[in-house]
Design an enzyme around this catalytic site. Sequence first.
Site, PDB file in Angstrom:
ATOM      1  N   CYS A 172      12.686 -14.767   0.070  1.00  0.00           N
ATOM      2  CA  CYS A 172      11.778 -14.148   1.042  1.00  0.00           C
ATOM      3  C   CYS A 172      10.518 -13.725   0.290  1.00  0.00           C
ATOM      4  O   CYS A 172      10.257 -14.211  -0.801  1.00  0.00           O
ATOM      5  CB  CYS A 172      12.445 -12.964   1.758  1.00  0.00           C
ATOM      6  SG  CYS A 172      12.851 -11.614   0.655  1.00  0.00           S
ATOM      7  N   CYS A 202      -0.235  -1.779   7.065  1.00  0.00           N
ATOM      8  CA  CYS A 202      -1.096  -2.965   7.116  1.00  0.00           C
ATOM      9  C   CYS A 202      -0.606  -4.035   6.148  1.00  0.00           C
ATOM     10  O   CYS A 202      -0.701  -5.227   6.421  1.00  0.00           O
ATOM     11  CB  CYS A 202      -2.532  -2.593   6.784  1.00  0.00           C
ATOM     12  SG  CYS A 202      -3.266  -1.492   8.003  1.00  0.00           S
TER      13      CYS A 202
END
Lengths: 99, 471
Positions: free
Chosen positions: B429, B254
């Site tokens: 990132c 998740c």
Amino acid sequence: MQLTLEFGGGLELLCDSVKVHNVHVDLQNGAEKLTMKDLLSWVHTNLIKERPEMFMKGDSVRPGVLVLVNDCDWELSGQLDTTLEEKDVVVFISTLHGG
Amino acid sequence: MESNGGATDVSSIRSEIETLKAAKSDIEQRISVLEAQLRETTINQQKTDTVSNGTCRSISTVYSDNSHGLSPDMIYRYSRHLLLPSFGVQGQSNLLKSSVLVVGAGGLGSSALLYLAACGVGRLGIVDHDVVELSNMHRQVIHTEAYIGQSKVKSAAAACRSINSSIQIIEHGEALRTSNALEILSQYDIVVDGTDNPPSRYLISDCCVVLGKPLVSGAAVGLEGQLTVYNYNGGPCYRCLFPTPPPTTACQRCADSGVLGVVPGIIGCLQALEAIKIASAVGEPLSGRMLLLDALSARIRIVKIRGRSSQCEACGENSAFTQDQFRNFDYEKFTQSPQFPLPLKLNLLSADSRISSKEYKERVDNGEAHVLVDVRPAHHFKIVSLPNSINIPLANLEARLHEISLAMKEEEKHKGSESSSGASVYAVCRRGNDSQRAVQYLHKMGFTSARDIVGGLESWGRDVDPHFPTY
């Protein structure tokens, strides 16, 4: 042969994020029936766009993928030897772990 | 003067709020513990009275002295259950005598626990080692903001007690491991798996097989959920279905893939339902079948799955999987994935191809001519990004290399690169893994000066700009 193929649990990401595919699969030359083994190699060639190792291992699906033929585990119908029929629905679903 | 005073006020108000909130939650928890204690004492007292008073029973004890043993309070509390012909007094009595352990007080555990506490499971155990975080709140609805930073078990137990102080709630504030699982699980009739990783799922299933406990297993990621009951009444266990663990790259989390909060909520509710059915011996538990929820297309499919496998290494006919073997089994090694995953930290590049977020900030402040390539997926870039960064997701880098060359030329023209070396290239990132992969590729393609920002945007938020959002 008309088949409905569905991908879920993240496997749809391997085929352009499309979950439901209505496809027409021709029988191999001279073959009388279409088995799951044939279908897997057809899917590998025609639908899987990336990371095929996330879908298959050897000539079967990778561990953690459930295969359902007409809402029934393919273990109950003979796995790779399962014979498919017109308008069958085959679901490939990756097991989820999240919670 | 006034504005200075205002700033101090804000921080002192904030700190007083924090202190009061902590005190409030302590007091609330103490109250619910005492209330539960009181209720237990009263019930025991009633029982003693009934026995000792022999001849002069009060009317109320006569009423409660019925065969099902439900007190007047219980009859009123559970009246809507008792009114169900298919559930009734027998179902409720069974439920009150049963015990359920919920492993994981997260997205699945939240709704499962709320309903299991409310419905009157006699003894409800909660296992979790984690603390409540702000990013849990959208789906882990059992926790309230006041508990952020505190133990999930403590928070979940307080919520359950505030719903139903008449049942026993047991806190297991530790991670489930092979060393403690047998001891914990053996205290309960039914186990609910609300964990989030493969090693825990195999561990819990094997432990249930060894102890002969039914397992209500749920999972949810993204917009999909799955549910089934393992090891029940001759049905399959987790290993019957998945004898070989999946490759680690196939396990979405998740925290990486996202999850719509209500989806684990739905699966957790269904887990409570299956546990209630087993505990009360009512209905047809979802054994040998699996429920698949596709929330986006509003489709629920219930499929037939294989039965118990005679070849299964845990529950098969010839399996000799014992408690001792369970204790010594290495689940992380078996599944090749950690039970308590820490974010991956790759180290693909040499030190001179990397730069810290602080150092990058200095270079920006010094006006260095450069191009910052953010290699996260586009939907991540939309959440938050650094100023003047261009988004080229790692997956598209190959096809969009020319955009970097163009941006470099543009930057050189704009800044008039006096240093003959031209504009430099940095890659960033979320956490600093994909940026390294990107730089490896850029080096190969001739962008030899490319560097990555160590630790990604997370380190920017931590070391440079504390107001920069993390996700």
